[in-house]
Design a protein around this motif. Structure first.
Motif, PDB file in Angstrom:
ATOM      1  N   ARG A  73      63.526  33.483  41.462  1.00 23.33           N
ATOM      2  CA  ARG A  73      63.737  34.735  42.168  1.00 23.33           C
ATOM      3  C   ARG A  73      64.143  35.571  40.988  1.00 23.33           C
ATOM      4  O   ARG A  73      63.992  36.840  41.345  1.00 23.33           O
ATOM      5  CB  ARG A  73      64.528  34.248  43.579  1.00 23.33           C
ATOM      6  CG  ARG A  73      64.697  35.484  44.361  1.00 23.33           C
ATOM      7  CD  ARG A  73      65.266  35.168  45.536  1.00 23.33           C
ATOM      8  NE  ARG A  73      66.195  33.893  45.656  1.00 23.33           N
ATOM      9  CZ  ARG A  73      65.736  32.609  45.982  1.00 23.33           C
ATOM     10  NH1 ARG A  73      64.443  32.406  46.555  1.00 23.33           N
ATOM     11  NH2 ARG A  73      66.456  31.619  46.092  1.00 23.33           N
ATOM     12  N   ALA A  74      65.270  35.147  40.269  1.00 20.66           N
ATOM     13  CA  ALA A  74      65.958  36.011  39.481  1.00 20.66           C
ATOM     14  C   ALA A  74      64.901  36.557  38.396  1.00 20.66           C
ATOM     15  O   ALA A  74      65.081  37.959  38.319  1.00 20.66           O
ATOM     16  CB  ALA A  74      67.063  35.222  38.777  1.00 20.66           C
ATOM     17  N   LYS A  81      59.608  42.705  38.884  1.00 23.63           N
ATOM     18  CA  LYS A  81      59.571  43.907  40.094  1.00 23.63           C
ATOM     19  C   LYS A  81      60.329  45.106  39.284  1.00 23.63           C
ATOM     20  O   LYS A  81      59.859  46.222  39.741  1.00 23.63           O
ATOM     21  CB  LYS A  81      60.304  43.671  41.468  1.00 23.63           C
ATOM     22  CG  LYS A  81      59.571  42.491  42.162  1.00 23.63           C
ATOM     23  CD  LYS A  81      60.170  42.182  43.432  1.00 23.63           C
ATOM     24  CE  LYS A  81      59.270  41.287  44.331  1.00 23.63           C
ATOM     25  NZ  LYS A  81      59.949  40.548  45.158  1.00 23.63           N
ATOM     26  N   SER A  82      61.555  45.060  38.496  1.00 21.91           N
ATOM     27  CA  SER A  82      62.252  46.006  38.080  1.00 21.91           C
ATOM     28  C   SER A  82      61.927  46.429  36.758  1.00 21.91           C
ATOM     29  O   SER A  82      62.252  47.363  36.377  1.00 21.91           O
ATOM     30  CB  SER A  82      63.638  45.725  38.251  1.00 21.91           C
ATOM     31  OG  SER A  82      64.064  45.507  39.556  1.00 21.91           O
ATOM     32  N   GLY A  83      61.029  45.442  36.064  1.00 20.74           N
ATOM     33  CA  GLY A  83      60.928  45.682  34.651  1.00 20.74           C
ATOM     34  C   GLY A  83      61.986  45.686  33.678  1.00 20.74           C
ATOM     35  O   GLY A  83      62.016  46.247  32.800  1.00 20.74           O
ATOM     36  N   CYS A  84      63.041  45.116  34.186  1.00 19.05           N
ATOM     37  CA  CYS A  84      64.376  44.906  33.442  1.00 19.05           C
ATOM     38  C   CYS A  84      64.591  43.575  32.645  1.00 19.05           C
ATOM     39  O   CYS A  84      64.194  42.686  32.864  1.00 19.05           O
ATOM     40  CB  CYS A  84      65.598  45.065  34.369  1.00 19.05           C
ATOM     41  SG  CYS A  84      65.799  46.758  35.032  1.00 19.05           S
ATOM     42  N   ASP A  85      65.173  43.634  31.449  1.00 25.21           N
ATOM     43  CA  ASP A  85      65.401  42.565  30.521  1.00 25.21           C
ATOM     44  C   ASP A  85      66.901  42.214  30.771  1.00 25.21           C
ATOM     45  O   ASP A  85      67.495  42.055  29.611  1.00 25.21           O
ATOM     46  CB  ASP A  85      65.063  42.839  29.374  1.00 25.21           C
ATOM     47  CG  ASP A  85      65.174  41.565  28.258  1.00 25.21           C
ATOM     48  OD1 ASP A  85      65.383  40.445  28.854  1.00 25.21           O
ATOM     49  OD2 ASP A  85      64.988  41.560  27.187  1.00 25.21           O
ATOM     50  N   LEU A 112      57.384  41.888  29.413  1.00 22.05           N
ATOM     51  CA  LEU A 112      57.681  40.249  29.786  1.00 22.05           C
ATOM     52  C   LEU A 112      57.223  40.091  31.101  1.00 22.05           C
ATOM     53  O   LEU A 112      57.010  38.931  31.475  1.00 22.05           O
ATOM     54  CB  LEU A 112      59.035  40.638  29.936  1.00 22.05           C
ATOM     55  CG  LEU A 112      60.167  40.788  28.727  1.00 22.05           C
ATOM     56  CD1 LEU A 112      61.534  41.228  29.068  1.00 22.05           C
ATOM     57  CD2 LEU A 112      59.892  39.471  27.914  1.00 22.05           C
ATOM     58  N   LYS A 113      56.372  41.032  31.689  1.00 21.32           N
ATOM     59  CA  LYS A 113      55.762  40.830  32.974  1.00 21.32           C
ATOM     60  C   LYS A 113      54.413  40.069  32.796  1.00 21.32           C
ATOM     61  O   LYS A 113      54.119  39.365  33.461  1.00 21.32           O
ATOM     62  CB  LYS A 113      55.060  42.228  33.589  1.00 21.32           C
ATOM     63  CG  LYS A 113      56.590  42.922  34.294  1.00 21.32           C
ATOM     64  CD  LYS A 113      55.878  44.037  34.824  1.00 21.32           C
ATOM     65  CE  LYS A 113      57.119  44.994  35.406  1.00 21.32           C
ATOM     66  NZ  LYS A 113      56.491  46.166  35.892  1.00 21.32           N
TER      67      LYS A 113
END
Length: 134
Positions: A73-74, A81-85, A112-113
């Motif tokens: 989930r994290a 969903k957020s495209g954050c690393d 990363l997606k």
């Protein structure tokens, strides 16, 4: 709170956990192998200790499943969903497989997606009831 199906629910608290992430190249893809090792306690029992000890394999499996779902989930929330690393996966690629990033820095962290994520969890309850209080 862990749902043990027919055996009801039980509360387990993770006391110690460690995580390692390996970066592997698979053709043009990247695979992250995430390993989590956790130790937990059951301090607030609603079942007799003997019953809990007899159900230990089931409890450990349920705890492992829960931790895996939380890690997944994290990753889903931050990367997919957020495209954050926020986990630092690009940094790990630079450390473990630098040729994956060099020359294509503009691909990350959005890339990363497209990566593969394997999560392995080994969770063990090693303290019970009064033992957990000491």
């Amino acid at each position: 709170m862990l749902d043990l199906g027919d055996q009801g629910r039980i509360t387990a608290e993770v006391e110690r956990a460690s995580c390692s992430i390996r970066v592997e190249r698979e053709g043009d893809s990247v695979r992250f192998r995430i390993s989590v090792d956790a130790r937990a306690e059951i301090a607030d029992e609603t079942k007799p200790q003997k019953m809990v000890r007899e159900s230990l394999d089931h409890i450990n499996a349920a705890l492992s499943d829960r931790i895996e779902a939380d890690v997944r989930r994290a990753i889903d929330q931050s990367v997919m969903k957020s495209g954050c690393d926020v986990i630092g996966l690009e940094r790990l690629m630079m450390q473990q497989e630098p040729e994956l990033v060099k020359g294509s820095e503009d691909r990350w962290p959005a890339g990363l997606k497209d990566c593969l994520y394997d999560i392995e969890v080994k969770a063990v309850v090693d303290k019970f009831g009064e033992e957990a209080e000491h």
